[in-house]
Design a protein around this motif. Structure first.
Motif, PDB file in Angstrom:
ATOM      1  N   SER A  71       0.819  -1.212   0.000  1.00  0.00           N
ATOM      2  CA  SER A  71       0.000   0.000   0.000  1.00  0.00           C
ATOM      3  C   SER A  71       0.854   1.264   0.000  1.00  0.00           C
ATOM      4  O   SER A  71       0.384   2.328  -0.379  1.00  0.00           O
ATOM      5  CB  SER A  71      -0.947  -0.007   1.198  1.00  0.00           C
ATOM      6  OG  SER A  71      -0.256   0.345   2.377  1.00  0.00           O
ATOM      7  N   SER A 108       0.684   8.027  -2.146  1.00  0.00           N
ATOM      8  CA  SER A 108      -0.142   8.320  -3.321  1.00  0.00           C
ATOM      9  C   SER A 108      -1.291   7.331  -3.492  1.00  0.00           C
ATOM     10  O   SER A 108      -2.366   7.702  -3.943  1.00  0.00           O
ATOM     11  CB  SER A 108       0.732   8.356  -4.574  1.00  0.00           C
ATOM     12  OG  SER A 108       1.224   7.060  -4.827  1.00  0.00           O
ATOM     13  N   ASN A 109      -1.068   6.047  -3.103  1.00  0.00           N
ATOM     14  CA  ASN A 109      -2.165   5.076  -3.210  1.00  0.00           C
ATOM     15  C   ASN A 109      -3.350   5.489  -2.353  1.00  0.00           C
ATOM     16  O   ASN A 109      -4.503   5.359  -2.761  1.00  0.00           O
ATOM     17  CB  ASN A 109      -1.688   3.694  -2.784  1.00  0.00           C
ATOM     18  CG  ASN A 109      -0.727   3.109  -3.784  1.00  0.00           C
ATOM     19  OD1 ASN A 109      -0.932   3.229  -4.983  1.00  0.00           O
ATOM     20  ND2 ASN A 109       0.326   2.492  -3.283  1.00  0.00           N
ATOM     21  N   TYR A 110      -3.050   5.963  -1.146  1.00  0.00           N
ATOM     22  CA  TYR A 110      -4.117   6.381  -0.233  1.00  0.00           C
ATOM     23  C   TYR A 110      -4.826   7.604  -0.797  1.00  0.00           C
ATOM     24  O   TYR A 110      -6.044   7.689  -0.771  1.00  0.00           O
ATOM     25  CB  TYR A 110      -3.538   6.691   1.151  1.00  0.00           C
ATOM     26  CG  TYR A 110      -3.116   5.437   1.889  1.00  0.00           C
ATOM     27  CD1 TYR A 110      -3.988   4.783   2.726  1.00  0.00           C
ATOM     28  CD2 TYR A 110      -1.838   4.907   1.712  1.00  0.00           C
ATOM     29  CE1 TYR A 110      -3.624   3.622   3.381  1.00  0.00           C
ATOM     30  CE2 TYR A 110      -1.451   3.750   2.365  1.00  0.00           C
ATOM     31  CZ  TYR A 110      -2.347   3.113   3.205  1.00  0.00           C
ATOM     32  OH  TYR A 110      -1.984   1.968   3.838  1.00  0.00           O
ATOM     33  N   GLU A 127      -5.007   8.600  -3.922  1.00  0.00           N
ATOM     34  CA  GLU A 127      -5.812   8.275  -5.110  1.00  0.00           C
ATOM     35  C   GLU A 127      -7.080   7.511  -4.754  1.00  0.00           C
ATOM     36  O   GLU A 127      -8.158   7.802  -5.266  1.00  0.00           O
ATOM     37  CB  GLU A 127      -4.972   7.477  -6.111  1.00  0.00           C
ATOM     38  CG  GLU A 127      -4.104   8.371  -6.980  1.00  0.00           C
ATOM     39  CD  GLU A 127      -2.958   7.604  -7.621  1.00  0.00           C
ATOM     40  OE1 GLU A 127      -3.144   6.414  -7.919  1.00  0.00           O
ATOM     41  OE2 GLU A 127      -1.886   8.204  -7.805  1.00  0.00           O
ATOM     42  N   ALA A 128      -6.948   6.520  -3.874  1.00  0.00           N
ATOM     43  CA  ALA A 128      -8.118   5.699  -3.541  1.00  0.00           C
ATOM     44  C   ALA A 128      -9.159   6.507  -2.765  1.00  0.00           C
ATOM     45  O   ALA A 128     -10.338   6.499  -3.106  1.00  0.00           O
ATOM     46  CB  ALA A 128      -7.693   4.474  -2.738  1.00  0.00           C
ATOM     47  N   LYS A 166     -10.816   8.391  -5.984  1.00  0.00           N
ATOM     48  CA  LYS A 166     -11.782   7.329  -6.300  1.00  0.00           C
ATOM     49  C   LYS A 166     -12.993   7.352  -5.382  1.00  0.00           C
ATOM     50  O   LYS A 166     -13.908   6.550  -5.532  1.00  0.00           O
ATOM     51  CB  LYS A 166     -11.112   5.950  -6.196  1.00  0.00           C
ATOM     52  CG  LYS A 166     -10.097   5.699  -7.273  1.00  0.00           C
ATOM     53  CD  LYS A 166     -10.689   4.861  -8.399  1.00  0.00           C
ATOM     54  CE  LYS A 166      -9.819   4.893  -9.632  1.00  0.00           C
ATOM     55  NZ  LYS A 166      -8.413   4.601  -9.351  1.00  0.00           N
ATOM     56  N   LEU A 206     -12.201  -1.993  -7.977  1.00  0.00           N
ATOM     57  CA  LEU A 206     -10.813  -1.682  -8.335  1.00  0.00           C
ATOM     58  C   LEU A 206     -10.176  -2.810  -9.155  1.00  0.00           C
ATOM     59  O   LEU A 206      -9.082  -2.664  -9.675  1.00  0.00           O
ATOM     60  CB  LEU A 206      -9.977  -1.430  -7.075  1.00  0.00           C
ATOM     61  CG  LEU A 206     -10.367  -0.200  -6.241  1.00  0.00           C
ATOM     62  CD1 LEU A 206      -9.578  -0.164  -4.947  1.00  0.00           C
ATOM     63  CD2 LEU A 206     -10.146   1.083  -7.020  1.00  0.00           C
ATOM     64  N   GLN A 247      -3.790   0.685  -4.760  1.00  0.00           N
ATOM     65  CA  GLN A 247      -4.962   1.287  -4.109  1.00  0.00           C
ATOM     66  C   GLN A 247      -5.763   0.248  -3.348  1.00  0.00           C
ATOM     67  O   GLN A 247      -6.300   0.519  -2.271  1.00  0.00           O
ATOM     68  CB  GLN A 247      -5.832   1.972  -5.161  1.00  0.00           C
ATOM     69  CG  GLN A 247      -5.115   3.139  -5.796  1.00  0.00           C
ATOM     70  CD  GLN A 247      -5.936   3.786  -6.889  1.00  0.00           C
ATOM     71  OE1 GLN A 247      -7.149   3.732  -6.889  1.00  0.00           O
ATOM     72  NE2 GLN A 247      -5.254   4.397  -7.836  1.00  0.00           N
ATOM     73  N   ALA A 268      -4.150  -0.188  -0.179  1.00  0.00           N
ATOM     74  CA  ALA A 268      -4.396   0.950   0.719  1.00  0.00           C
ATOM     75  C   ALA A 268      -5.749   0.810   1.403  1.00  0.00           C
ATOM     76  O   ALA A 268      -5.861   0.960   2.625  1.00  0.00           O
ATOM     77  CB  ALA A 268      -4.320   2.266  -0.069  1.00  0.00           C
TER      78      ALA A 268
END
Lengths: 274, 298
Positions: free
Chosen positions: A34, A55-57, A59-60, A64, A231, A241, A244
């Protein structure tokens, strides 16, 4: 002889350590992933040390819209716990204090509900709720979660009320308390550690639940678990993501699980093993 | 004297008042819907219809079940999954319990860590295994490659291997739980039995067979029955990892029913399956009550 025993003990510790590494490794890997960039996530050999990114957190949860799923999960969890305890506590108390000839029948009824597969209840709830326009509403999914958690609350709290000496009630009754007041002012506060454990169990059940939420929630009420399959797109799976969101689902559960571990086994066997 | 008096008191009114909210709610939100399932299992139900056009078809949905090879397949898969998973979980559970029981240092730490797998959402466990087994970047493939292990690298493409993975996921999630249940059972065995057996010159294998196992029987039964019922309801983990595939190799009964109802919209047929599942699990539940609760409620 003594040496032999020591060797045996080392073997046992070794077994336990390997067991735990196997038990915790996949989770460890999920958390690591994550915080990885796309490149790091796909690196061969796998990287244990890398430059962590959020960045995953971002973006998600921000792009999203998983922030909304998080909010939905919290609302549904709190409502399930609150209503489940509100309805279940008096009943649990009655099983402990006001015994009648019908008790074992009622307890079996509760156990029967607990043994019902989720999909068996999900189907009629879906059909009935589509008729009264409760699909994709908080009311609908909370009803479904209460259906499974209420029997559980009653079973578990019955055990905790049983542990409180009845002499305390008698004393309060002599002081002129009504039974309802004895229940609310004396026995519920005395059972508070059990109450906390029960609440945590319910919260985890609701928070982790997938199938009911998949069927009964929609765009506006989807919980975090329900959002995850979204996802896994045909264009490619966004592993970072997913990891995450998975991490955010799991961390609160782990924290709470450690807090109530004392009551864990009793809770998960419906009190059969103390 | 005082006790006698208390026993004679009639609590019926109070009991009714305290039980009413919970049981009224449960009747409305579970018993009612379950009866509705029973009803539509005898009809040809269309979701768009207002209810009056539904055609009564008698036992047709139930009879179809036995001609439906996919249903038979998923039942067989479910039992296979149940059998393998429960046997492995019980064996590992007993070993883990005995290991935890024979240590004193760090036991609390080990027990706490052992709790983790069962608390993680089953869906997440499915995801973690997808990560782990991912052919492109999964840790598993890398391990097999670097250590030159004689193992296949792509697991979810083969029916047999996919089933094995689905079973192992459950074993991974629930063996620790059985370990802790059995540990509770082990700790309730009085040390005197072991002393007596040792005095009689029993070997450790004999002690295990003639002392530990018989005395652990009640917790073993609890563990086995609970796990058997839970494995019968498996959904989340295979749903996310294999989606029931490849083909329908890992399509356990809950996934099959879900598909019938919410992908193919055969609600009546799904309802009939639900009735059958309900009956099977209630029978198991009765067994559980008989073994576990029997004699406790006196």
């Amino acid at each position: 002889m003594k040496k032999n025993k020591k060797r045996k003990l080392i073997g046992i510790y070794l077994f336990l350590i390997i067991f735990l590494i196997l038990a915790l490794l996949p989770y460890f890997w999920l958390v690591l992933t994550s915080f990885k960039t796309r490149v790091d996530a796909f690196a061969i050999p796998p990287k244990v040390f890398f430059k962590a990114t959020l960045s995953n957190y971002r973006e998600a949860f921000l792009d999203k819209g998983f922030l909304m799923n998080l909010k939905n999960s919290i609302i549904i969890m709190l409502a399930t716990v609150g209503i489940g305890l509100g309805l279940g506590l008096p009943s649990a108390y009655a099983f402990s204090r006001f015994k009648t000839g019908k008790d074992s029948l009622l307890l079996n009824y509760l156990l029967g509900t607990r043994f019902t597969p989720v999909v068996v209840l999900a189907l009629p709830l879906y059909l009935l709720m589509s008729k009264v326009h409760l699909l994709d509403s908080f009311v609908g999914i909370v009803i479904a979660h209460i259906a499974f958690n209420l029997p559980f609350v009653i079973w578990m709290m019955k055990g905790f009320f049983d542990a409180i000496p009845k002499e305390i009630d008698e004393a309060a009754r002599v002081d002129g308390y009504s039974w309802f007041k004895v229940f609310l002012r004396i026995d519920v506060p005395l059972a508070k550690s059990g109450l906390a454990a029960t609440a945590v169990f319910c919260a985890i059940n609701s928070w982790n639940e997938f199938l009911m939420a998949l069927i009964l929630t929609g765009r506006h009420t989807a919980t975090m678990p329900v959002g995850i399959p979204g996802l896994l797109t045909p264009q490619g799976t966004i592993w970072g993501q997913i990891a995450a969101v998975g991490t955010i689902i799991t961390i609160p559960v782990l924290i709470f699980a450690v807090l109530v571990q004392k009551h864990m086994i009793a809770g998960m066997t419906m009190g059969a093993v103390k | 004297m005082f006790k006698r008096k208390r026993k004679l008191q009639n609590y019926t009114h109070l009991a009714v008042a305290f039980h009413l909210p919970a049981f009224l709610t449960l009747t409305v939100i579970t018993l009612g819907p379950l009866l509705y399932t029973l009803k539509i299992s005898f009809y040809d139900y269309k979701i768009s219809s207002s209810g009056s056009e539904d055609v009564f078809v008698g036992l047709k949905n139930y009879i179809n079940m036995f001609h439906d090879m996919e249903f038979v397949n998923s039942m067989a898969k479910t039992f296979l999954f149940m059998l393998c998973a429960v046997v492995l979980e019980v064996i590992l559970g007993v070993v883990l319990a005995m290991a935890l029981n024979s240590i004193t240092r760090f036991r609390k730490l080990f027990t706490s860590l052992t709790l983790i797998p069962m608390m993680v959402a089953p869906l997440i466990i499915g995801l973690m295994f997808s990560f782990f087994l991912n052919p492109q970047f999964g840790l598993y493939v890398w391990l097999v490659d670097t250590l030159h292990l004689p193992l296949p690298t792509v697991l979810t493409d083969s029916p047999v291997l996919a089933m094995i993975v689905v079973i192992l996921m459950d074993v991974w999630e629930w063996s620790p739980y059985l370990g802790l249940v059995f540990l509770a059972g082990l700790q309730s065995i009085s040390g005197e039995y072991y002393e007596a057996a040792k005095v009689d010159g029993a070997s450790s294998a004999q002690i295990f067979q003639y002392v530990t196992l018989p005395l652990m029987k009640p917790v073993l039964v609890v563990g086995i029955l609970l796990r058997a019922m839970e494995t019968f309801k498996e959904f989340d983990k295979p749903f996310i990892l294999t989606g029931g595939g490849p083909g329908n190799a890992t399509e356990v009964i809950d996934i099959f029913t879900y598909r019938q109802a919410f992908v193919s919209f055969n609600f009546s047929y799904a309802a009939a399956i639900c009735v059958v599942l309900f009956i099977i699990l209630q029978l198991c539940g009765m067994m559980y009550q008989k073994f576990v609760m029997g004699g406790e409620e006196e």
